[in-house]
Design an enzyme around this catalytic site. Structure first.
Site, PDB file in Angstrom:
ATOM      1  N   PHE A 216       0.862  -1.189   0.000  1.00  0.00           N
ATOM      2  CA  PHE A 216       0.000   0.000   0.000  1.00  0.00           C
ATOM      3  C   PHE A 216       0.903   1.245   0.000  1.00  0.00           C
ATOM      4  CE2 PHE A 216      -2.298  -3.281   2.441  1.00  0.00           C
ATOM      5  CZ  PHE A 216      -3.440  -3.425   1.666  1.00  0.00           C
TER       6      PHE A 216
ATOM      7  N   ASP B  50       0.889  -0.406   5.270  1.00  0.00           N
ATOM      8  CA  ASP B  50       0.190   0.857   5.553  1.00  0.00           C
ATOM      9  C   ASP B  50      -1.124   0.899   4.785  1.00  0.00           C
ATOM     10  OD1 ASP B  50      -0.398   3.399   6.443  1.00  0.00           O
ATOM     11  OD2 ASP B  50       0.864   4.412   4.962  1.00  0.00           O
TER      12      ASP B  50
ATOM     13  N   CYS C 161      -5.043   3.034  10.281  1.00  0.00           N
ATOM     14  CA  CYS C 161      -5.644   4.367  10.419  1.00  0.00           C
ATOM     15  C   CYS C 161      -7.133   4.276  10.707  1.00  0.00           C
ATOM     16  CB  CYS C 161      -5.393   5.210   9.170  1.00  0.00           C
ATOM     17  SG  CYS C 161      -6.082   4.523   7.658  1.00  0.00           S
TER      18      CYS C 161
END
Length: 423
Positions: free
Chosen positions: A258, A326, A366
């Protein structure tokens, strides 16, 4: 009947009652939420509202006690966003004052970059406003009815121009948010100035000492910024300090899953013998390649589904000394939590199977709905299944230009864990 003044005998006119301003009255649950320190109240906890859409309102409990001033939304599920404990007579002036305070905060705590978040909504006491700086270009997002009012928009622009003297200010529009807030449709575009693209530098003072003497150390990584392209407001500024941290541990051959525009990949390239960046978006990889050229780095970029590629690479016996994960947010809400945790476990399991003893895993989430404890337990479960032992080197959050308010847990959404991997 008018009363007479005892001193003069002159009759005085009755004093008219002051007209009550806009108010919102909360349910007991809504009042309890504000007492806990959180600045949001949901629509379901509004007992009554005497307010216009986007209005500045006095917030009351059922007994008429004032909790201060809030911005009111007639359409959002978050109906109340507190903005002050005191009365607010002039919202544009208050917005200008708080933008200046946010800029001062960044001057004190943000270093070694000319790209950072200037205003982070509630974390800068400006709910519904996000402003990012990319060198000489500013990008803003307006997410609430109150911040979209023309006098407030004017105050935002005037303050940014006066304080930062940019070459351009553009607006990134989220059509879904504007629809939810029942705001008029807008197109993303340049609001002021002539410039909507630039280059910027992250971690300019970070000089990484390479174990391979044939590799150059790096002092800062440069990126292209196309103001009206890409995700969010253009780049993932919240990972900036984590990029630098990753480069302190990375070594050998590295895999960045990613990778988007190459944030992690380009930072670890200074200390790794080879780097492969993987993303499912071809436009993102094209920008990543341009960024590599800008920094005189040679990296390999692969367009692929991360889950499929990791499964195939693990089955093929590929091995790495450094892997970065990520991914985008897997859980937009608590409803998605189980599926998100399953996704995080699979990603980390595949990565751990490919990491050499002594390798480094940098893994991120996130998703606010995924708690730090949930995330760490998921990584631990993946390590058990992969028959690997992990030493936790760092627990990291968003960069300091994304402040965390203890009473607003939503501001502490980014988790970045760095592990040393052993068999």
């Amino acid at each position: 009947m008018p009363k007479s003044s005892p001193a003069s005998g002159i009759k005085s006119a009755p004093v008219p009652a002051s007209k009550p301003g806009p108010t919102v009255t909360l349910s007991a649950r809504g009042a309890a939420r504000l007492k806990s320190g959180h600045p949001w109240v949901y629509k379901s906890d509004i007992a009554s509202a005497n307010a216009e859409p986007g209005g500045v309102v006095t917030v009351l409990d059922g007994r008429g006690k004032s909790y201060g001033t809030a911005l009111y939304s007639s359409s959002s599920q978050i109906a109340i966003r507190m903005i002050s404990r005191e009365p607010v007579r002039d919202l544009p002036s208050l917005v200008a004052q708080r933008i200046r305070a946010a800029i001062s905060y960044r001057k004190a705590f943000v270093h070694n970059t000319n790209a950072y978040r200037i205003v982070f909504s509630e974390a800068d006491f400006l709910p519904g406003l996000v402003i990012d700086r990319y060198n000489d270009v500013l990008s803003l997002q307006i997410l609430t009815q109150a911040m979209d009012a023309e006098p407030v928009r004017g105050a935002i622009l005037e303050t940014l121009i006066a304080e930062l003297k940019p070459e351009g200010i553009l607006e990134r529009v989220d059509p879904r948010i504007r629809e939810l807030e029942q705001l008029l449709a807008r197109e993303s575009g340049l609001l002021w100035g002539k410039k909507n693209s630039t280059t910027f530098t992250m971690n300019d003072a970070q000089v990484h000492e390479s174990k391979d003497k044939n590799l150059d150390s790096t002092a800062g990584v440069q990126f292209h910024y196309g103001g009206l392209e890409g995700q969010k407001t253009g780049a993932f500024l919240d990972q900036r300090e984590n990029y630098a941290a990753a480069a302190r541990y990375a070594h050998g051959n590295a895999l960045d899953i990613f990778c988007y525009h190459g944030g992690f990949a380009l930072h670890v390239a200074a200390v790794c013998s080879s780097v492969v960046g993987v993303d499912s978006s071809r436009p993102a990889l094209e920008v990543a390649e341009k960024n590599a050229s800008l920094n005189h780095r040679e990296l390999d970029w692969i367009e692929a589904n991360a889950f499929d590629l990791l499964r195939d690479y693990a089955a093929a016996g590929n091995r790495y000394e450094t892997i970065v994960l990520d991914p985008p947010a897997f859980a937009k809400s608590k409803r998605d939590l189980d599926k998100a945790l399953s996704g995080y476990k699979e990603l980390n399991l595949r990565a751990l199977k490919m990491l050499q003893p002594g390798g480094i895993l940098i893994t991120c989430s996130c998703s606010f709905a995924v708690s730090p404890q949930d995330f760490q337990e998921t990584i631990a479960a993946a390590a058990r299944d992969a028959h690997k032992s992990l030493r936790l080197l760092e627990i990291r959050h968003a960069s300091q230009d994304h402040p965390i308010l203890l009473n607003v847990p939503e501001t502490d959404y980014l988790k970045c864990l760095i592990f040393h991997v052993s068999n």
